[in-house]
Scaffold this motif. Structure first.
Motif, PDB file in Angstrom:
ATOM      1  N   UNK A  56       0.822  -1.209   0.000  1.00 28.03           N
ATOM      2  CA  UNK A  56       0.000   0.000   0.000  1.00 28.03           C
ATOM      3  C   UNK A  56       0.858   1.262   0.000  1.00 28.03           C
ATOM      4  N   UNK A  57       2.026   1.192   0.605  1.00 25.70           N
ATOM      5  CA  UNK A  57       2.895   2.378   0.655  1.00 25.70           C
ATOM      6  C   UNK A  57       3.243   2.844  -0.757  1.00 25.70           C
ATOM      7  N   UNK A  68       1.068   4.141  -9.398  1.00 27.65           N
ATOM      8  CA  UNK A  68       0.989   3.193  -8.286  1.00 27.65           C
ATOM      9  C   UNK A  68       1.836   1.957  -8.575  1.00 27.65           C
ATOM     10  N   UNK A  69       1.749   1.444  -9.801  1.00 31.50           N
ATOM     11  CA  UNK A  69       2.571   0.289 -10.169  1.00 31.50           C
ATOM     12  C   UNK A  69       4.054   0.665 -10.156  1.00 31.50           C
ATOM     13  N   UNK A 101      -9.068  -0.296   0.192  1.00 33.95           N
ATOM     14  CA  UNK A 101      -8.139  -1.150  -0.558  1.00 33.95           C
ATOM     15  C   UNK A 101      -7.298  -1.992   0.402  1.00 33.95           C
ATOM     16  N   UNK A 102      -6.818  -1.387   1.476  1.00 34.68           N
ATOM     17  CA  UNK A 102      -6.018  -2.119   2.458  1.00 34.68           C
ATOM     18  C   UNK A 102      -6.836  -3.242   3.105  1.00 34.68           C
ATOM     19  N   UNK A 103      -8.027  -2.901   3.566  1.00 35.48           N
ATOM     20  CA  UNK A 103      -8.861  -3.884   4.271  1.00 35.48           C
ATOM     21  C   UNK A 103      -9.267  -5.052   3.383  1.00 35.48           C
ATOM     22  N   UNK A 104      -9.552  -4.791   2.131  1.00 32.89           N
ATOM     23  CA  UNK A 104     -10.019  -5.853   1.251  1.00 32.89           C
ATOM     24  C   UNK A 104      -8.881  -6.624   0.569  1.00 32.89           C
TER      25      UNK A 104
END
Length: 150
Positions: free
Chosen positions: A18-19, A50-51, A122-125
């Motif tokens: 996620x970072x 992001x990628x 996004x983090x939780x899922x």
């Protein structure tokens, strides 16, 4: 063979991923919003960045372990592609779904709260997905082979 992976280990792997995603996502959203790009162009820019940042952060650690660039790139692709793709799908879906968020300016609380909420979703899922992949020796487990080998 399936390994038992703790939720804590899965969360740590997801947070690492996620970072890089968040750096690229936020940068893309800020650039796209500031430049007045259409929503689709802003999302594409955010996903690409992001990628790039996600892979770069992973490669940095693997290169530090003493492997060559090509191997580090392969490790990053194997470790992060699924996780980043799922995170990007989720966080962009959330921010696009919030009415007015993509059209709100950089000085708008709606923009920043929506972006933060999208990353939290996004983090939780993605954490359960990463736990499942690591338990099968995939995803972030690939990176750990290099961290522990050197």
């Amino acid at each position: 063979m399936e390994n038992v992976v703790t939720w804590r280990a899965a969360a740590a792997a997801t947070l690492h991923c996620l970072t890089g995603c968040a750096i690229g996502e936020v940068l893309g959203m800020v650039i796209g919003t500031a430049a007045g790009l259409p929503t689709a162009a802003t999302v594409v820019l955010s996903v690409v960045l992001a990628f790039v940042f996600g892979y770069t952060l992973t490669m940095r650690g693997v290169l530090h372990a003493g492997v060559d660039f090509r191997t580090a790139l392969k490790v990053a692709l194997a470790a992060d592609t699924v996780s980043i793709a799922v995170m990007e799908l989720l966080d962009n879906a959330v921010i696009v779904a919030v009415p007015g968020a993509m059209d709100a300016g950089l000085d708008s609380a709606l923009f920043w709260v929506s972006l933060a909420a999208s990353l939290a979703v996004a983090f939780l899922l993605t954490t359960p997905l990463n736990r499942w992949m690591i338990s099968r020796g995939r995803g972030h487990a690939v990176v750990h082979r290099y961290h522990h080998a050197h």
